[in-house]
Design an enzyme around this catalytic site. Sequence first.
Site, short mmCIF file in Angstrom:
data_model
loop_
_atom_site.label_atom_id
_atom_site.label_comp_id
_atom_site.label_asym_id
_atom_site.label_seq_id
_atom_site.Cartn_x
_atom_site.Cartn_y
_atom_site.Cartn_z
N HIS A 61 43.88 46.20 41.91
CA HIS A 61 43.22 45.10 41.48
C HIS A 61 41.57 45.27 41.72
O HIS A 61 41.08 44.59 42.61
CB HIS A 61 43.65 43.66 41.91
CG HIS A 61 43.30 42.57 41.14
ND1 HIS A 61 44.06 41.55 40.84
CD2 HIS A 61 42.16 42.48 40.46
CE1 HIS A 61 43.23 40.61 40.37
NE2 HIS A 61 42.29 41.00 39.87
N LYS A 146 47.14 43.32 31.43
CA LYS A 146 46.73 42.26 32.02
C LYS A 146 46.60 40.98 31.20
O LYS A 146 46.05 40.77 30.33
CB LYS A 146 45.30 42.39 32.86
CG LYS A 146 44.89 41.16 33.79
CD LYS A 146 45.43 41.06 34.98
CE LYS A 146 45.19 39.83 35.82
NZ LYS A 146 43.76 40.13 36.54
N ASP A 305 41.20 42.39 44.63
CA ASP A 305 40.55 41.71 43.49
C ASP A 305 39.08 41.90 43.70
O ASP A 305 38.39 40.79 43.65
CB ASP A 305 41.08 40.17 43.71
CG ASP A 305 40.45 39.55 42.10
OD1 ASP A 305 39.96 40.11 41.36
OD2 ASP A 305 40.95 38.42 42.20
O1 DOR Z 1 37.59 35.24 41.26
C1 DOR Z 1 37.97 35.53 40.12
N1 DOR Z 1 37.10 36.69 39.58
N2 DOR Z 1 39.11 35.54 39.49
C2 DOR Z 1 39.56 36.11 38.30
O2 DOR Z 1 40.43 35.85 37.71
C3 DOR Z 1 38.54 36.95 37.62
C4 DOR Z 1 37.46 37.59 38.66
C5 DOR Z 1 36.32 38.13 37.79
O3 DOR Z 1 36.41 38.89 36.88
O4 DOR Z 1 35.04 37.88 38.10
ZN ZN Z 2 40.96 39.77 39.28
#
Ligand code: DOR
Ligand code: ZN
Length: 443
Positions: A61, A146, A305
């Site tokens: 991610h 996604k 993430d």
């Molecule tokens: O915190 C986040 N940032 N959540 C998301 O779903 C998108 C991501 C982003 O692309 O900045």
């Molecule tokens: Zn993300």
Amino acid sequence: MVIVDCIVSGRIYWRGELVDAAIAIDDGKIFDVGLEVNLPKADRYYRFQDKIILPGLIDVHVHLRDQELSYKETFESGTMAAAAGGFTTVLDMPNNSPLTDSPSRFIDRVNLAKGRIYVNVGFYSLLPKCLSEVETIANLGAIGFKVYLNRRYGFLDPSDYDSLKQYLNVCGGIGIPVVFHAEDHSTISKLEDEFRGLSDFRGFMWAHPIEAEFKAVNGVLNIASASNCRVHIAHVTSGLIVDLISKFRGLATCEVTPHHLFLTSDVLHKLGGIAKMEPPLRGIFDVISLWNTVRNGLVDVIADDHAPHSIEEKFGESFWDIKSGIPGLETTLPLMLTAVNYGLIGIGDIVKLMSFNPSRIFNIRGKGSIEPGLDADLTIVDLDREWVIDSSKFYSKAKFSPFDGFKVKGIVKATFVNGLMVYDGDEIICKGGEILFGRRIRG
Ligand code: DOR
Ligand code: ZN
């Protein structure tokens, strides 16, 4: 007599245990594993005596950005951050500008990355406009699709679960996994309207309750069962939800981020926008329940993430205007190694959650363990080194972190990608990455 390219020795995580041995590498692949005396001679020797050698870590991610969002991150800066953070492979998210949402845009993005990546990169796509394009994008090599259920990116209306079902039928038939940002759009937008007037972090937090996650996950699991499509739920924030997903073993998997494991919503008071992400940080009971599910083996993947933004975008008059997301590539492994040092998890759990399971879930061939014939992707760590996280030293363009000042125990000593030492614990040395193309598993 065979002479291999190099030999890397140390304490290798091999077949479930740590063994003092060496790995012979030739032509980007693992040639053999064993005692150095039993291996062929090599052109180069890398000796990491008491350091631990893990199969290369895979982050499923990551938002590498680039294109029109190059000011936040580029293929170069993002994959350098990955190498410095011990990741040998990253999977790139499709909420780019332009969106990665059609066959031609998918091709464009992959072509743009060629020759610029320090670690291996696989690409996700958004669901395309027509159902028929799903298979085209899969055949072009997408690792997965996604789906954002929290807000609209691209063609799919996040409240339209009927259309989603049609897409999942096709994905299930092709055998390509679908990853979900599972927060229910209608729940969030109703609450956003209610709390719009609150300009500090509370309005945002209250608009993203755990119920929104629960509702979306429930919806996804129902549709996935009906369409026999493999689904992966991104950044789950509570053990309650992991429990629910774990009832669908074989069909659904889930990932957890270090920020949802190491931080509570209390830090929003102190750090404001620097700690803003979606889904948001939760309270202590959710954090404890999340750790319990990690420790009980119910969580499949740790992913960070990595969502870089410019520093200006992390501040604003109103909390609503601040961009969501934090960089994670250079903090995830040290945090997880600290958890190993605290006895919360074992080194084998790191391998399972950050290498073996990611390779299995996303059908990434040749990775996930150390065996002859597999790709020579290795992450070498010093479990004893204590240090303090300092985001000003990141390779990522996003030089901020809610973990700034955290004392951690465990550091990356070197990262090998396809047999090349890309990071030596001090500096990035060379590019070693290849583009990964997805494989389909039918049936
Ligand atoms: O915190 C986040 N940032 N959540 C998301 O779903 C998108 C991501 C982003 O692309 O900045
Ligand atoms: Zn993300």
